[in-house]
Scaffold this motif. Structure first.
Motif, PDB file in Angstrom:
ATOM      1  N   UNK A 223       0.809  -1.230   0.000  1.00 39.45           N
ATOM      2  CA  UNK A 223       0.000   0.000   0.000  1.00 39.45           C
ATOM      3  C   UNK A 223       0.832   1.266   0.000  1.00 39.45           C
ATOM      4  N   UNK A 224       2.159   1.144  -0.092  1.00 39.31           N
ATOM      5  CA  UNK A 224       2.974   2.359   0.015  1.00 39.31           C
ATOM      6  C   UNK A 224       2.898   3.186  -1.251  1.00 39.31           C
ATOM      7  N   UNK A 225       3.160   4.470  -1.061  1.00 39.38           N
ATOM      8  CA  UNK A 225       3.117   5.394  -2.175  1.00 39.38           C
ATOM      9  C   UNK A 225       4.117   4.991  -3.261  1.00 39.38           C
ATOM     10  N   UNK A 226       5.303   4.519  -2.813  1.00 39.96           N
ATOM     11  CA  UNK A 226       6.324   4.251  -3.821  1.00 39.96           C
ATOM     12  C   UNK A 226       5.926   3.056  -4.701  1.00 39.96           C
ATOM     13  N   UNK A 237      11.297   1.980 -12.098  1.00 43.39           N
ATOM     14  CA  UNK A 237      11.713   0.756 -11.418  1.00 43.39           C
ATOM     15  C   UNK A 237      12.821   0.838 -10.396  1.00 43.39           C
ATOM     16  N   UNK A 238      14.050   1.097 -10.873  1.00 43.18           N
ATOM     17  CA  UNK A 238      15.184   0.967  -9.970  1.00 43.18           C
ATOM     18  C   UNK A 238      15.203   2.049  -8.890  1.00 43.18           C
ATOM     19  N   UNK A 239      14.391   3.111  -9.065  1.00 39.55           N
ATOM     20  CA  UNK A 239      14.364   4.156  -8.042  1.00 39.55           C
ATOM     21  C   UNK A 239      13.488   3.768  -6.852  1.00 39.55           C
ATOM     22  N   UNK A 240      12.676   2.733  -7.033  1.00 44.08           N
ATOM     23  CA  UNK A 240      11.701   2.368  -6.009  1.00 44.08           C
ATOM     24  C   UNK A 240      12.205   1.212  -5.160  1.00 44.08           C
ATOM     25  N   UNK A 241      12.710   1.535  -3.975  1.00 46.47           N
ATOM     26  CA  UNK A 241      13.343   0.503  -3.155  1.00 46.47           C
ATOM     27  C   UNK A 241      12.324  -0.576  -2.752  1.00 46.47           C
ATOM     28  N   UNK A 242      11.103  -0.136  -2.398  1.00 45.31           N
ATOM     29  CA  UNK A 242      10.141  -1.133  -1.916  1.00 45.31           C
ATOM     30  C   UNK A 242       9.797  -2.147  -3.006  1.00 45.31           C
ATOM     31  N   UNK A 243       9.930  -1.744  -4.276  1.00 46.31           N
ATOM     32  CA  UNK A 243       9.677  -2.697  -5.357  1.00 46.31           C
ATOM     33  C   UNK A 243      10.701  -3.831  -5.288  1.00 46.31           C
ATOM     34  N   UNK A 244      11.977  -3.467  -5.053  1.00 51.78           N
ATOM     35  CA  UNK A 244      13.010  -4.508  -4.988  1.00 51.78           C
ATOM     36  C   UNK A 244      12.800  -5.401  -3.774  1.00 51.78           C
ATOM     37  N   UNK A 482      -7.134   6.041  24.705  1.00 50.49           N
ATOM     38  CA  UNK A 482      -5.795   6.108  24.093  1.00 50.49           C
ATOM     39  C   UNK A 482      -5.629   5.096  22.957  1.00 50.49           C
ATOM     40  N   UNK A 483      -6.537   4.141  22.860  1.00 44.37           N
ATOM     41  CA  UNK A 483      -6.395   3.134  21.785  1.00 44.37           C
ATOM     42  C   UNK A 483      -6.872   3.755  20.477  1.00 44.37           C
ATOM     43  N   UNK A 484      -5.934   3.896  19.563  1.00 43.69           N
ATOM     44  CA  UNK A 484      -6.184   4.621  18.313  1.00 43.69           C
ATOM     45  C   UNK A 484      -6.653   3.640  17.231  1.00 43.69           C
ATOM     46  N   UNK A 485      -7.771   3.953  16.589  1.00 41.94           N
ATOM     47  CA  UNK A 485      -8.299   3.046  15.561  1.00 41.94           C
ATOM     48  C   UNK A 485      -7.949   3.498  14.136  1.00 41.94           C
ATOM     49  N   UNK A 486      -7.045   4.470  14.013  1.00 46.96           N
ATOM     50  CA  UNK A 486      -6.630   4.905  12.668  1.00 46.96           C
ATOM     51  C   UNK A 486      -5.907   3.741  11.974  1.00 46.96           C
ATOM     52  N   UNK A 487      -6.309   3.383  10.763  1.00 45.50           N
ATOM     53  CA  UNK A 487      -5.628   2.244  10.127  1.00 45.50           C
ATOM     54  C   UNK A 487      -4.292   2.613   9.480  1.00 45.50           C
ATOM     55  N   UNK A 488      -3.409   1.618   9.414  1.00 42.05           N
ATOM     56  CA  UNK A 488      -2.185   1.763   8.623  1.00 42.05           C
ATOM     57  C   UNK A 488      -2.520   1.161   7.262  1.00 42.05           C
ATOM     58  N   UNK A 489      -2.283   1.919   6.198  1.00 44.56           N
ATOM     59  CA  UNK A 489      -2.667   1.414   4.887  1.00 44.56           C
ATOM     60  C   UNK A 489      -1.514   0.656   4.243  1.00 44.56           C
ATOM     61  N   UNK A 490      -1.719  -0.633   4.082  1.00 51.33           N
ATOM     62  CA  UNK A 490      -0.769  -1.454   3.329  1.00 51.33           C
ATOM     63  C   UNK A 490      -1.611  -2.160   2.276  1.00 51.33           C
ATOM     64  N   UNK A 491      -1.215  -3.373   1.892  1.00 55.69           N
ATOM     65  CA  UNK A 491      -2.067  -4.163   1.009  1.00 55.69           C
ATOM     66  C   UNK A 491      -3.402  -4.426   1.706  1.00 55.69           C
TER      67      UNK A 491
END
Ligand code: HEM
Length: 506
Positions: A223-226, A237-244, A482-491
């Motif tokens: 889900x990352x921007x990159x 391609x090669x500029x995107x570390x998360x792809x590798x 204090x329990x935060x329900x904001x989601x972390x967006x990934x796949x």
């Protein structure tokens, strides 16, 4: 400044290269848009795209589903966005998503794939496959999940066995705050292992731990921007570390699966299949012996299907369970009512699948957890299999389609309190469980989640067993607020990193 803008402002030499590539693609774009056949009707409306960049600057790539939900308020329930150069039709709201995926199941039932999943799956396996190969692999997987797992007494036993290991790990924390992520992923992954390989792994096994970690990392990076930028502009391609990283994880996981297949081959007995892989190998052998040398039962389809079952079957269920425990700690009165019902109906014996009908409140809570967790807000990308006129709009064959499940699970015309955690959504005045049409976390139609029955069984048994054993609460010094329900967006959408106390109930 966005990542894209940042990239365009890098060192002069790379700017020249990027501008050159951009110009080249612009010419290609203009050429291709000029040469495409005229649409045969009105296309779905949407924000005006820039050449090549599409609606990049209107989309919050970190929360794409969120932007799309907002856009649906302006453009309606069928609209077009340009994700980079790619035109995508978005379907929003229960009525529209259901009409497309169920009433026009064939037309909306193909899979679309952005460059990275396409590159890694090469059209094999289930999730990113189409055509006859997909049909065969999906049918085979469903039959074998049934035989070695879901819907049978056998799988209930496997799940219950695994729950005992998980309870031991939770107990080792002796009521002190801990992060549930690792152990939950190990336990859920082991359910798939016992179906696919015929055996579970110790949580301390380094190969198993690494493999579960890789799956989790790849899903998170999904889900990352990159990675989204890579999918729009693969020439970056090669500029995107998360792809590798994702590509390396893909390679490593498949190598591990390959090694396990090799081990199973050594002891294969066609008269006694132990697992999904045995069953695949026997089918392959039988087809080869009868002269079918070009069947879909080849090693690439085997490895990719197993890989799909791990990726689709681990993070989804484990993350939903983690949302469930977090929500119970956040809403202690709801937890009280679940525990009261479990104590009254089951007492201290092991909960079983057949108890579900006698636990309407607990069942409603599990459904509401899935609705609010909204872990797959955009399902998996679909595509149209032929030209179609849908709700008055012309959509061309091969158009990518996002069924916006988030807009179904939070549809304001379907749910009484769409944005609140409210188990009453699934209860009638008598306190009986009621099904709701707009409950669609597994999607619907031709591509509906293949593991739905298994996932539902896992969620019920894990949730009731854990709530029977433990009281879940915020860490010392913290309150429910204090329990935060904001989601972390990934796949998938997962909870922010957090710790909970699991205190053994007496
Ligand atoms: C809470 C748990 C789960 C949720 C919420 C979930 C949700 C989904 C969703 C939304 C899709 C995409 C459907 C579409 O494209 O329209 C999907 C596809 C899929 N799921 Fe699940 N899933 C879960 C668990 C599982 C499990 C346990 C397995 C495996 C045993 C599994 C295997 C798959 C596969 C193979 C597909 C691709 C189906 C195809 O393309 O034909 N899922 N799931």
């Amino acid at each position: 400044m966005s990542l894209m803008e940042g990239l365009l402002l890098q060192a002069p030499s790379s700017t020249v290269t990027l501008l050159g590539a951009g110009l080249f693609l612009l010419v290609l774009y203009l050429f291709s848009s000029g040469s495409s056949s005229e649409p045969q009707g009105k296309e779905p409306p949407g924000p005006r795209p820039l050449p090549l960049l599409g609606n990049l600057f209107q989309l919050d790539l970190k929360r794409l589903y969120h932007t799309l939900c907002k856009m649906s308020k302006e453009y309606g329930s069928v609209f077009t966005v340009h994700i980079g150069p790619r035109k995508v039709v978005v379907l929003a709201g229960y009525k529209t998503v259901k009409e497309a995926l169920v009433n026009h199941a064939e037309e909306f039932g193909e899979r679309g794939a952005f460059p990275l999943p396409k590159e890694l799956s090469k059209g094999h396996g289930i999730v990113f496959a189409n055509g006859d190969s997909w049909k065969e692999m999906r049918r085979f997987a469903l039959t074998n999940l049934r035989d070695f797992g879901m819907g049978k007494k056998g799988s209930e036993e496997k799940i219950i066995e695994e729950i005992r290991y998980l309870i031991d790990v939770f107990e080792e924390n002796k009521g002190k705050a801990f992060d549930t992520t690792e152990s939950m992923h190990y336990a859920i992954s082991n359910i798939i292992c016992s179906i696919v390989y015929g055996s579970r792994f110790e949580y301390s096994d380094p190969r198993f731990r690494r493999s579960v970690e890789r799956v989790r990392e790849s899903i998170q990076l999904g889900g990352t921007r990159s990675l989204q930028l890579y999918n729009m502009f693969p020439w970056l391609g090669s500029l995107m570390k998360s792809k590798s990283v994702v590509a390396k994880n893909d390679y490593d996981i498949k190598r591990d699966i390959h090694d396990l297949v090799t081990e199973l081959k050594k002891t294969l007995n066609p008269q006694m299949c132990r697992c999904f892989i045995d069953s695949f190998l026997v089918r392959k052998q039988t087809l080869e012996e009868s002269g079918h040398m070009t069947s879909h039962y080849h090693d690439r389809n085997l490895i990719q299907s197993v890989f799909n079952l791990f990726l689709a079957g681990t993070d989804t269920t484990a993350t939903t369970m983690r949302w469930g425990l977090l929500l119970m700690a956040k809403y202690p009165k709801i937890q009280d009512r679940v525990q009261e019902e479990i104590s009254r109906v089951i007492g201290s014996r092991q909960p079983l699948v057949e108890d579900r009908k006698n636990l309407p409140y607990t069942d409603a809570v599990i459904h509401e957890i899935q609705r609010v967790a909204n872990i797959a807000p955009m399902a998996v990308l679909h595509a149209t299999s032929r030209d179609i006129t849908f709700q008055g709009y012309f959509i061309k064959k091969g158009t990518y389609v996002i069924p916006l499940l988030a807009s179904v699970l939070m549809d304001e015309s379907e749910w009484e309190t769409p944005h609140a955690f409210n188990p009453a959504h699934f209860l009638n005045e008598k306190g009986q469980f009621v099904k709701r049409d707009a409950f669609m976390p597994f999607s619907a139609g031709r591509r509906v989640c293949l593991g739905e029955s298994l996932a539902r069984m896992e969620l019920f048994l894990f949730f009731t067993s854990l709530l029977q054993h433990f009281r879940f609460s915020p860490p010392p010094g913290a309150t429910e607020d204090d329990l935060d329900l904001t989601p972390v967006v990934g796949g998938t959408l997962s909870p922010l990193p957090h710790q909970l106390c699991a205190v053994t109930r007496v």
